[in-house]
Design a protein around this motif. Structure first.
Motif, PDB file in Angstrom:
ATOM      1  N   MET A   2      58.372  59.029  60.257  1.00 12.77           N
ATOM      2  CA  MET A   2      58.534  59.404  61.644  1.00 12.77           C
ATOM      3  C   MET A   2      57.195  59.404  62.374  1.00 12.77           C
ATOM      4  O   MET A   2      57.121  59.030  63.523  1.00 12.77           O
ATOM      5  N   ILE A   3      56.133  59.814  61.680  1.00 14.65           N
ATOM      6  CA  ILE A   3      54.815  59.850  62.302  1.00 14.65           C
ATOM      7  C   ILE A   3      54.325  58.442  62.615  1.00 14.65           C
ATOM      8  O   ILE A   3      53.740  58.204  63.675  1.00 14.65           O
ATOM      9  N   GLU A   4      54.566  57.489  61.706  1.00 11.22           N
ATOM     10  CA  GLU A   4      54.104  56.122  61.973  1.00 11.22           C
ATOM     11  C   GLU A   4      54.851  55.483  63.130  1.00 11.22           C
ATOM     12  O   GLU A   4      54.284  54.682  63.866  1.00 11.22           O
ATOM     13  N   ILE A   5      56.119  55.832  63.322  1.00 12.55           N
ATOM     14  CA  ILE A   5      56.877  55.297  64.458  1.00 12.55           C
ATOM     15  C   ILE A   5      56.322  55.854  65.762  1.00 12.55           C
ATOM     16  O   ILE A   5      56.135  55.115  66.739  1.00 12.55           O
ATOM     17  N   PHE A   6      56.038  57.154  65.786  1.00 16.29           N
ATOM     18  CA  PHE A   6      55.451  57.766  66.971  1.00 16.29           C
ATOM     19  C   PHE A   6      54.067  57.185  67.254  1.00 16.29           C
ATOM     20  O   PHE A   6      53.720  56.896  68.393  1.00 16.29           O
ATOM     21  N   ALA A  40      53.006  54.196  66.348  1.00 16.90           N
ATOM     22  CA  ALA A  40      53.155  52.803  66.773  1.00 16.90           C
ATOM     23  C   ALA A  40      53.563  52.697  68.233  1.00 16.90           C
ATOM     24  O   ALA A  40      53.299  51.695  68.882  1.00 16.90           O
ATOM     25  N   LEU A  41      54.180  53.734  68.759  1.00 21.40           N
ATOM     26  CA  LEU A  41      54.567  53.736  70.168  1.00 21.40           C
ATOM     27  C   LEU A  41      53.420  54.199  71.058  1.00 21.40           C
ATOM     28  O   LEU A  41      53.165  53.601  72.110  1.00 21.40           O
ATOM     29  N   ILE A  42      52.700  55.219  70.646  1.00 15.63           N
ATOM     30  CA  ILE A  42      51.676  55.819  71.490  1.00 15.63           C
ATOM     31  C   ILE A  42      50.331  55.080  71.422  1.00 15.63           C
ATOM     32  O   ILE A  42      49.637  54.941  72.427  1.00 15.63           O
ATOM     33  N   LEU A  43      49.947  54.584  70.244  1.00 17.38           N
ATOM     34  CA  LEU A  43      48.643  53.956  70.075  1.00 17.38           C
ATOM     35  C   LEU A  43      48.390  52.802  71.049  1.00 17.38           C
ATOM     36  O   LEU A  43      47.355  52.798  71.728  1.00 17.38           O
ATOM     37  N   PRO A  44      49.283  51.826  71.187  1.00 17.81           N
ATOM     38  CA  PRO A  44      48.978  50.737  72.114  1.00 17.81           C
ATOM     39  C   PRO A  44      48.999  51.176  73.579  1.00 17.81           C
ATOM     40  O   PRO A  44      48.282  50.616  74.406  1.00 17.81           O
ATOM     41  N   VAL A  45      49.806  52.184  73.895  1.00 23.02           N
ATOM     42  CA  VAL A  45      49.872  52.652  75.283  1.00 23.02           C
ATOM     43  C   VAL A  45      48.530  53.253  75.695  1.00 23.02           C
ATOM     44  O   VAL A  45      48.106  53.116  76.833  1.00 23.02           O
ATOM     45  N   ILE A  46      47.841  53.896  74.776  1.00 21.72           N
ATOM     46  CA  ILE A  46      46.530  54.474  75.074  1.00 21.72           C
ATOM     47  C   ILE A  46      45.417  53.445  74.882  1.00 21.72           C
ATOM     48  O   ILE A  46      44.476  53.363  75.679  1.00 21.72           O
ATOM     49  N   LEU A  47      45.523  52.638  73.843  1.00 22.40           N
ATOM     50  CA  LEU A  47      44.439  51.747  73.449  1.00 22.40           C
ATOM     51  C   LEU A  47      44.275  50.550  74.382  1.00 22.40           C
ATOM     52  O   LEU A  47      43.139  50.191  74.726  1.00 22.40           O
ATOM     53  N   ILE A  48      45.345  49.939  74.811  1.00 22.15           N
ATOM     54  CA  ILE A  48      45.238  48.721  75.611  1.00 22.15           C
ATOM     55  C   ILE A  48      44.581  48.980  76.969  1.00 22.15           C
ATOM     56  O   ILE A  48      43.640  48.269  77.332  1.00 22.15           O
ATOM     57  N   PRO A  49      45.017  49.977  77.766  1.00 18.06           N
ATOM     58  CA  PRO A  49      44.300  50.214  79.034  1.00 18.06           C
ATOM     59  C   PRO A  49      42.830  50.594  78.836  1.00 18.06           C
ATOM     60  O   PRO A  49      41.975  50.209  79.635  1.00 18.06           O
ATOM     61  N   PHE A  50      42.522  51.323  77.748  1.00 17.21           N
ATOM     62  CA  PHE A  50      41.126  51.648  77.471  1.00 17.21           C
ATOM     63  C   PHE A  50      40.323  50.377  77.194  1.00 17.21           C
ATOM     64  O   PHE A  50      39.210  50.210  77.714  1.00 17.21           O
ATOM     65  N   LEU A  51      40.861  49.478  76.388  1.00 16.71           N
ATOM     66  CA  LEU A  51      40.150  48.244  76.068  1.00 16.71           C
ATOM     67  C   LEU A  51      40.033  47.323  77.281  1.00 16.71           C
ATOM     68  O   LEU A  51      39.078  46.544  77.368  1.00 16.71           O
ATOM     69  N   VAL A  52      40.973  47.400  78.216  1.00 19.98           N
ATOM     70  CA  VAL A  52      40.853  46.616  79.450  1.00 19.98           C
ATOM     71  C   VAL A  52      39.641  47.091  80.243  1.00 19.98           C
ATOM     72  O   VAL A  52      38.900  46.285  80.807  1.00 19.98           O
ATOM     73  N   ARG A  53      39.441  48.393  80.283  1.00 20.24           N
ATOM     74  CA  ARG A  53      38.286  48.938  81.002  1.00 20.24           C
ATOM     75  C   ARG A  53      36.978  48.560  80.318  1.00 20.24           C
ATOM     76  O   ARG A  53      35.958  48.413  80.975  1.00 20.24           O
ATOM     77  N   VAL A  54      37.000  48.399  79.000  1.00 21.74           N
ATOM     78  CA  VAL A  54      35.782  48.073  78.263  1.00 21.74           C
ATOM     79  C   VAL A  54      35.489  46.576  78.304  1.00 21.74           C
ATOM     80  O   VAL A  54      34.361  46.158  78.551  1.00 21.74           O
ATOM     81  N   THR A  55      36.514  45.739  78.068  1.00 20.77           N
ATOM     82  CA  THR A  55      36.292  44.294  77.953  1.00 20.77           C
ATOM     83  C   THR A  55      36.461  43.544  79.270  1.00 20.77           C
ATOM     84  O   THR A  55      36.049  42.391  79.364  1.00 20.77           O
ATOM     85  N   ILE A  72      46.021  49.254  60.854  1.00 17.44           N
ATOM     86  CA  ILE A  72      46.461  50.638  60.678  1.00 17.44           C
ATOM     87  C   ILE A  72      47.815  50.702  59.982  1.00 17.44           C
ATOM     88  O   ILE A  72      48.027  51.492  59.068  1.00 17.44           O
ATOM     89  N   PHE A  73      48.759  49.873  60.417  1.00 15.90           N
ATOM     90  CA  PHE A  73      50.125  49.939  59.915  1.00 15.90           C
ATOM     91  C   PHE A  73      50.415  48.899  58.841  1.00 15.90           C
ATOM     92  O   PHE A  73      51.566  48.531  58.627  1.00 15.90           O
ATOM     93  N   THR A 105      59.042  50.632  62.556  1.00 15.48           N
ATOM     94  CA  THR A 105      57.628  50.727  62.932  1.00 15.48           C
ATOM     95  C   THR A 105      57.194  49.474  63.678  1.00 15.48           C
ATOM     96  O   THR A 105      56.491  49.547  64.678  1.00 15.48           O
ATOM     97  N   VAL A 106      57.643  48.330  63.209  1.00 15.46           N
ATOM     98  CA  VAL A 106      57.311  47.070  63.871  1.00 15.46           C
ATOM     99  C   VAL A 106      57.964  47.005  65.252  1.00 15.46           C
ATOM    100  O   VAL A 106      57.328  46.614  66.237  1.00 15.46           O
ATOM    101  N   VAL A 107      59.221  47.409  65.344  1.00 11.69           N
ATOM    102  CA  VAL A 107      59.937  47.367  66.619  1.00 11.69           C
ATOM    103  C   VAL A 107      59.279  48.295  67.638  1.00 11.69           C
ATOM    104  O   VAL A 107      59.042  47.914  68.790  1.00 11.69           O
ATOM    105  N   THR A 108      58.958  49.519  67.229  1.00 13.66           N
ATOM    106  CA  THR A 108      58.310  50.439  68.163  1.00 13.66           C
ATOM    107  C   THR A 108      56.887  49.998  68.494  1.00 13.66           C
ATOM    108  O   THR A 108      56.402  50.248  69.592  1.00 13.66           O
TER     109      THR A 108
END
Length: 75
Positions: free
Chosen positions: A1-5, A7-22, A39-40, A48-51
């Protein structure tokens, strides 16, 4: 359950941050996918893949919104 959560939250936070950096949304999406693969790598759950894909789509949407603000600021 933790890996599904994660997998959903990590890209939502990581992608906008990396846009600001790159300053490039496609590089940010690619880097996020590579980080998520490392990570996964041990988790072989289908959900996990779907989320992860859903999280990447949501993070990509937010990155395009952040990217528009960055484009206006730097142009």
């Amino acid at each position: 359950m933790i890996e599904i959560f994660g997998a959903l939250i990590l890209p939502v936070i990581l992608i906008p941050f990396l846009v600001r950096v790159t300053y490039n949304r496609w590089v940010a999406i690619g880097l996020s996918i590579v980080i998520m693969i490392f990570i996964f790598m041990d988790f072989e759950s289908y959900w996990t893949v779907v989320t992860g894909v859903i999280g990447t789509l949501i993070g990509g949407y937010f990155s395009f919104r952040v990217g528009k603000k960055v484009d206006k600021k730097w142009s």
